[in-house]
Design an enzyme around this catalytic site. Structure first.
Site, PDB file in Angstrom:
ATOM      1  N   SER A 138       0.841  -1.191   0.000  1.00 47.03           N
ATOM      2  CA  SER A 138       0.000   0.000   0.000  1.00 47.03           C
ATOM      3  C   SER A 138       0.877   1.241   0.000  1.00 47.03           C
ATOM      4  O   SER A 138       2.049   1.174   0.394  1.00 47.03           O
ATOM      5  CB  SER A 138      -0.867  -0.002   1.272  1.00 47.03           C
ATOM      6  OG  SER A 138      -1.620   1.176   1.365  1.00 47.03           O
ATOM      7  N   TYR A 170      -2.969  -0.364  10.488  1.00 43.03           N
ATOM      8  CA  TYR A 170      -2.999  -0.812   9.087  1.00 43.03           C
ATOM      9  C   TYR A 170      -1.677  -0.426   8.405  1.00 43.03           C
ATOM     10  O   TYR A 170      -1.051  -1.256   7.729  1.00 43.03           O
ATOM     11  CB  TYR A 170      -4.194  -0.193   8.347  1.00 43.03           C
ATOM     12  CG  TYR A 170      -4.218  -0.549   6.878  1.00 43.03           C
ATOM     13  CD1 TYR A 170      -4.529  -1.841   6.459  1.00 43.03           C
ATOM     14  CD2 TYR A 170      -3.894   0.403   5.899  1.00 43.03           C
ATOM     15  CE1 TYR A 170      -4.525  -2.181   5.109  1.00 43.03           C
ATOM     16  CE2 TYR A 170      -3.897   0.069   4.556  1.00 43.03           C
ATOM     17  CZ  TYR A 170      -4.212  -1.225   4.157  1.00 43.03           C
ATOM     18  OH  TYR A 170      -4.215  -1.561   2.824  1.00 43.03           O
TER      19      TYR A 170
HETATM   20  O1  NJP Z   1     -10.513  -5.110  -0.570  1.00 45.23           O
HETATM   21  P1  NJP Z   1     -11.781  -6.109  -0.485  1.00 45.23           P
HETATM   22  P2  NJP Z   1      -9.421  -4.840  -1.695  1.00 45.23           P
HETATM   23  N1  NJP Z   1      -8.723 -15.051   4.843  1.00 45.23           N
HETATM   24  O2  NJP Z   1     -12.312  -5.911   0.883  1.00 45.23           O
HETATM   25  C1  NJP Z   1     -10.143 -11.316   1.653  1.00 45.23           C
HETATM   26  C2  NJP Z   1      -4.921  -3.781  -0.332  1.00 45.23           C
HETATM   27  N2  NJP Z   1      -5.164  -2.352  -0.553  1.00 45.23           N
HETATM   28  O3  NJP Z   1      -9.658  -5.621  -2.898  1.00 45.23           O
HETATM   29  O4  NJP Z   1     -12.442 -13.904   3.050  1.00 45.23           O
HETATM   30  C3  NJP Z   1      -8.829 -15.046   3.505  1.00 45.23           C
HETATM   31  O5  NJP Z   1     -12.689  -5.911  -1.648  1.00 45.23           O
HETATM   32  C4  NJP Z   1     -11.610 -11.052   1.391  1.00 45.23           C
HETATM   33  O6  NJP Z   1     -12.308 -12.301   1.197  1.00 45.23           O
HETATM   34  P3  NJP Z   1     -13.313 -13.009   2.254  1.00 45.23           P
HETATM   35  C5  NJP Z   1      -5.630  -4.349   0.872  1.00 45.23           C
HETATM   36  O7  NJP Z   1      -4.925  -4.092   2.068  1.00 45.23           O
HETATM   37  C6  NJP Z   1      -6.413  -1.898  -0.816  1.00 45.23           C
HETATM   38  O8  NJP Z   1      -9.290  -3.375  -1.832  1.00 45.23           O
HETATM   39  O9  NJP Z   1     -14.251 -13.746   1.358  1.00 45.23           O
HETATM   40  N3  NJP Z   1      -9.190 -13.972   2.801  1.00 45.23           N
HETATM   41  C7  NJP Z   1     -11.552 -10.316   0.075  1.00 45.23           C
HETATM   42  O10 NJP Z   1     -11.537 -11.218  -1.004  1.00 45.23           O
HETATM   43  C8  NJP Z   1      -5.645  -5.829   0.529  1.00 45.23           C
HETATM   44  O11 NJP Z   1      -4.420  -6.432   0.895  1.00 45.23           O
HETATM   45  C9  NJP Z   1      -6.599  -0.522  -0.981  1.00 45.23           C
HETATM   46  O12 NJP Z   1     -13.951 -11.910   3.051  1.00 45.23           O
HETATM   47  C10 NJP Z   1      -9.482 -12.849   3.472  1.00 45.23           C
HETATM   48  C11 NJP Z   1     -10.215  -9.579   0.132  1.00 45.23           C
HETATM   49  O13 NJP Z   1      -9.449 -10.167   1.213  1.00 45.23           O
HETATM   50  C12 NJP Z   1      -5.760  -5.825  -0.997  1.00 45.23           C
HETATM   51  O14 NJP Z   1      -5.434  -4.508  -1.417  1.00 45.23           O
HETATM   52  C13 NJP Z   1      -5.528   0.350  -0.880  1.00 45.23           C
HETATM   53  C14 NJP Z   1      -9.396 -12.775   4.877  1.00 45.23           C
HETATM   54  C15 NJP Z   1     -10.391  -8.115   0.418  1.00 45.23           C
HETATM   55  O15 NJP Z   1     -11.103  -7.540  -0.621  1.00 45.23           O
HETATM   56  C16 NJP Z   1      -7.139  -6.197  -1.524  1.00 45.23           C
HETATM   57  O16 NJP Z   1      -8.112  -5.349  -0.936  1.00 45.23           O
HETATM   58  C17 NJP Z   1      -4.284  -0.158  -0.604  1.00 45.23           C
HETATM   59  C18 NJP Z   1      -9.006 -13.935   5.556  1.00 45.23           C
HETATM   60  N4  NJP Z   1      -8.908 -13.971   6.900  1.00 45.23           N
HETATM   61  C19 NJP Z   1      -4.097  -1.518  -0.447  1.00 45.23           C
HETATM   62  N5  NJP Z   1      -9.747 -11.518   5.265  1.00 45.23           N
HETATM   63  C20 NJP Z   1      -7.939   0.075  -1.248  1.00 45.23           C
HETATM   64  N6  NJP Z   1      -8.965  -0.689  -1.547  1.00 45.23           N
HETATM   65  O17 NJP Z   1      -8.053   1.330  -1.209  1.00 45.23           O
HETATM   66  C21 NJP Z   1     -10.034 -10.839   4.133  1.00 45.23           C
HETATM   67  O18 NJP Z   1      -3.275   0.693  -0.502  1.00 45.23           O
HETATM   68  N7  NJP Z   1      -9.879 -11.626   3.056  1.00 45.23           N
END
Ligand code: NJP
Length: 237
Positions: A134, A147
């Site tokens: 990030s 975070y």
């Molecule tokens: O977010 P979101 P993003 N075990 O909430 C999964 C980084 N990032 O696509 O388990 C397995 O739509 C969750 O799946 P589920 C951010 O830090 C973002 O934006 O089914 N999976 C979902 O598929 C992250 O590393 C921004 O709930 C787990 C996914 O994670 C990455 O981008 C800015 C889990 C999250 O999808 C993807 O985030 C930045 C677990 N315990 C960095 N917990 C931004 N959006 O602005 C969660 O700088 N997931």
């Protein structure tokens, strides 16, 4: 060259957009996250190309099983995309210890669980790891200190992997600015949520980051793209 690619956090946002993009290019995609329905829908859309494996990155045994499953499906593992992650924003004095632990568990320990399980297969295939970090790995912002700390850790892990395994595995960090996904919905502080909603909605699209990931996946093997920082152009609405 068609590759076998494992994506964590493939049920929404950046991970889901990346799964679509790579599957459309003909790669074999192993899509993992906790929400099985979203993964199953993806699998149905790309028969014999996307394979769903519901799992929590915090579960060490599940991450080992996930890597084993990927190798069974693809005969080898070429790329691990450590994308699963979350941010729960709060001013530090009001922060909940449980939320801090969750971010550390998923963003750092979860990434380590998948990475540790995948390293032997990636050494064998001379593969690649792409870690979602990030801009919060480079700066510290108010209301998201823990975070930011987790993403600083991910950047440090990526760099140390590159130093010690860089001749065998290509390591990339992708550092996005704000992206319009479900990410901000993890924040429970209603006032903050109200303030941040529009900010994230006017950010990058998940597809913008999927395109960068695709560029890294398909880059020539003599190339190591160690980091991509991508920010929204706020001049464009
Ligand atoms: O977010 P979101 P993003 N075990 O909430 C999964 C980084 N990032 O696509 O388990 C397995 O739509 C969750 O799946 P589920 C951010 O830090 C973002 O934006 O089914 N999976 C979902 O598929 C992250 O590393 C921004 O709930 C787990 C996914 O994670 C990455 O981008 C800015 C889990 C999250 O999808 C993807 O985030 C930045 C677990 N315990 C960095 N917990 C931004 N959006 O602005 C969660 O700088 N997931």
């Amino acid at each position: 060259m068609k590759k076998c690619i494992l994506i964590t956090g493939a049920s929404s946002g950046i991970g889901l957009a990346t799964a679509h993009t790579l599957a459309q290019q003909g790669h074999t995609v192993i899509a993992s996250a906790r929400r099985a329905e979203a993964l199953t829908a993806l699998e149905k859309e790309y028969p014999n190309r996307v394979f769903a494996f519901p799992a929590d990155v915090c579960d060490v045994e599940a991450m080992k099983a996930l890597v084993k499953y990927a190798i069974e499906r693809g005969q080898k593992l070429d790329v691990l995309i450590n994308n699963a992650g979350l941010g729960i924003f709060d001013p530090l004095p009001e922060g909940k210890l449980e939320d801090w632990h969750t971010m550390v568990d998923v963003n750092i320990k979860g990434l380590l669980n998948a990475t540790h399980a995948a390293i032997p297969a990636l050494r064998e295939s001379r593969g690649a790891i792409i870690n979602l970090t990030s801009v919060a790995a480079h700066n510290v912002f108010p209301n998201s200190g823990i975070y930011c700390a987790t993403k600083h850790a991910v950047l440090a892990i990526s760099e140390s992997l590159r130093l010690e395994l860089g001749t065998e595995i290509r390591i990339t960090s992708i550092s996005p600015g704000s992206v319009h996904t479900e990410f901000i919905d993890q924040t429970k502080n209603e006032e903050l949520l109200k303030n941040y909603k529009d900010y994230f909605a006017s950010g990058l699209k998940a597809q913008d980051i999927a395109d960068q990931i695709s560029h890294v996946v398909n880059a020539h093997e003599n190339t190591v793209i160690s980091e991509i920082i991508v920010r929204p152009n706020k001049a464009v609405k």
